[in-house]
Design a protein around this motif. Structure first.
Motif, short mmCIF file in Angstrom:
data_model
loop_
_atom_site.label_atom_id
_atom_site.label_comp_id
_atom_site.label_asym_id
_atom_site.label_seq_id
_atom_site.Cartn_x
_atom_site.Cartn_y
_atom_site.Cartn_z
N ALA A 15 -88.44 46.50 -32.96
CA ALA A 15 -88.02 47.34 -31.83
C ALA A 15 -88.61 46.82 -30.52
CB ALA A 15 -88.46 48.78 -32.07
N ASP A 16 -89.84 46.30 -30.57
CA ASP A 16 -90.45 45.74 -29.37
C ASP A 16 -89.74 44.48 -28.92
OD1 ASP A 16 -92.38 47.73 -29.14
OD2 ASP A 16 -93.84 46.65 -30.36
N VAL A 24 -84.40 32.62 -26.51
CA VAL A 24 -85.14 32.15 -27.69
C VAL A 24 -86.32 33.08 -27.98
CG1 VAL A 24 -86.63 30.61 -26.33
CG2 VAL A 24 -86.29 30.14 -28.76
N LEU A 25 -86.57 33.28 -29.26
CA LEU A 25 -87.75 34.01 -29.74
C LEU A 25 -88.60 33.02 -30.53
CD1 LEU A 25 -89.46 36.54 -30.48
CD2 LEU A 25 -87.86 36.91 -32.38
N CYS A 26 -89.87 32.91 -30.18
CA CYS A 26 -90.79 31.98 -30.86
C CYS A 26 -91.81 32.78 -31.68
CB CYS A 26 -91.52 31.11 -29.83
SG CYS A 26 -90.42 30.08 -28.84
N ALA A 55 -84.58 37.16 -37.57
CA ALA A 55 -83.40 36.29 -37.60
C ALA A 55 -82.13 37.09 -37.31
CB ALA A 55 -83.29 35.60 -38.96
N ASP A 56 -82.05 38.30 -37.86
CA ASP A 56 -80.88 39.15 -37.61
C ASP A 56 -80.77 39.53 -36.14
OD1 ASP A 56 -80.22 39.06 -40.29
OD2 ASP A 56 -81.17 40.99 -40.78
N ILE A 57 -81.91 39.85 -35.53
CA ILE A 57 -81.92 40.21 -34.10
C ILE A 57 -81.44 39.03 -33.26
CG2 ILE A 57 -83.41 40.74 -32.13
CD1 ILE A 57 -85.19 42.34 -34.09
N MET A 59 -79.43 34.53 -29.60
CA MET A 59 -80.68 33.82 -29.31
C MET A 59 -81.01 32.82 -30.41
SD MET A 59 -82.83 37.23 -28.24
CE MET A 59 -84.41 36.39 -28.42
N LYS A 60 -81.84 31.85 -30.08
CA LYS A 60 -82.38 30.93 -31.06
C LYS A 60 -83.72 31.46 -31.55
CE LYS A 60 -79.07 27.89 -30.71
NZ LYS A 60 -78.11 27.65 -31.84
N LEU A 61 -84.08 31.08 -32.79
CA LEU A 61 -85.34 31.52 -33.38
C LEU A 61 -86.14 30.28 -33.79
CD1 LEU A 61 -87.12 33.85 -34.43
CD2 LEU A 61 -85.84 33.75 -36.58
N HIS A 62 -87.31 30.11 -33.15
CA HIS A 62 -88.17 28.95 -33.44
C HIS A 62 -89.44 29.41 -34.14
CE1 HIS A 62 -90.37 25.23 -33.14
NE2 HIS A 62 -91.36 25.84 -32.50
#
Length: 339
Positions: free
Chosen positions: A115-116, A133-135, A157-159, A165-168
């Protein structure tokens, strides 16, 4: 007695078997793309984490910053756990190399509340940067080597997928996360668009990290590596150490976790020291002390134990393949003498 060096799992020296692998490596010129040992390391790395391709780099910092540059445009917004290595220990790289806006997300022991994350995603328009992107860091250094459960990373990953967005994954110690959960590295890395892992931490190689992703992503990453001066020549000598590490030193990480638990239990309850056993999961032991951590570390060093201050009253001890049971026993004994 040889010092018990608990400063980091980066202090290990190559074993005789690893040195033999290095000495017998067949090498070429990696910038020209013909070092066979580098090619094999990259193939093995991608296979191990379930990615399409990989790139051998000099450090995890280089891998993280190249990934960020590949996933973003200048002025985009990137999300990080608020105490992430990419923010704390990479010398402002996101602002200098990728030139992105950085937003921190609070966590509990390195685990972000989905949620955050959602509440901090911005849609780009005339006034606001797009969050692209989310790291994630797993295990989390500042949180004491804590593990993010796979069911939570699946939510991340779903978010990212639903938000474009990309997920690293900053997976410097991702193999510790896999071993601690009793699952494969491929499972831990599921859902990520890219990830970097270190060969020179718990796996015991002297130098190097690997960046993994799609073949198209790695092609772009190669250009960034070149821009940053990271082109290797006869890098196969170092790659041979990485191959040996991946083939021999993943499963043994459980020994480091076991010894870390023994050290934590040996210190917990001593006068002037405290360890949160509920947060103990991998090869880190975070010791809270009544005296300043710098003072405690000096006293430990006088007894042949090396550790790092990790806060005003926090000492970090990291277990690795150069530490045996006798080293743990000596460290516990030293803490008892200081209590």
């Amino acid at each position: 007695m040889k010092p018990v060096d608990l400063r980091s799992d980066t202090v290990t020296r190559p074993t005789a078997a690893m040195m033999s692998a290095m000495a017998n490596a067949v090498v070429g010129d990696d910038v020209l793309g013909d070092d066979p040992t580098v090619i094999e390391l990259e193939r093995l790395s991608a296979e191990t984490v379930g990615m399409e391709a990989a790139l051998f780099l000099c450090s995890g910092t280089m891998g993280n910053q190249i990934a960020l540059a590949c996933h973003t445009e200048r002025g985009d917004c990137a999300l990080f756990e608020e105490n992430a290595h990419m923010l704390q220990y990479e010398v402002g790289g996101p602002g200098i190399i990728a030139q992105v806006v950085c937003k921190g997300v609070p966590s509990h022991l390195g685990v972000l509340d989905p949620a955050d994350i959602k509440s901090r995603i911005m849609v780009g328009n005339l006034h606001t940067p797009a969050t692209t992107v989310l790291c994630i860091e797993n295990t989390n250094n500042r949180a004491g080597g804590s593990v993010i459960p796979i069911e939570i990373t699946n939510q991340y990953a779903d978010i990212c997928k639903s938000s474009g967005m990309k997920l690293h994954l900053d997976g410097a110690r991702v193999f510790n996360a896999a071993v601690a959960q009793g699952i494969t590295p491929k499972e831990v890395c599921t859902g990520f668009d890219s990830l970097s892992f270190c060969l020179s931490k718990g796996l015991g190689a002297p130098v190097g990290s690997v960046l993994c992703g799609t073949a198209e992503f790695i092609n772009r990453a190669k250009k960034w590596r070149k821009r940053l001066g990271g082109g290797w020549r006869q890098a196969g000598y170092l790659a041979a150490c990485g191959i040996y590490a991946l083939q021999n030193n993943i499963d043994r990480l459980d020994e480091d976790h076991r010894r870390a638990r023994a050290l934590a239990e040996g210190i917990q309850g001593l006068k002037n020291f405290k360890v949160d056993l509920s947060a103990q999961s991998t090869n880190f032991v975070m010791v809270e002390s009544t005296e300043p951590a710098v003072v405690i570390c000096k006293k430990l060093e006088a007894h042949g134990v090396l550790a790092l201050p990790f806060g005003e009253h926090r000492v970090r001890c990291v277990l690795h393949l150069d530490i045996d049971d006798a080293g743990v026993e000596h460290t516990v004994k030293t803490f008892r003498e200081l209590s």
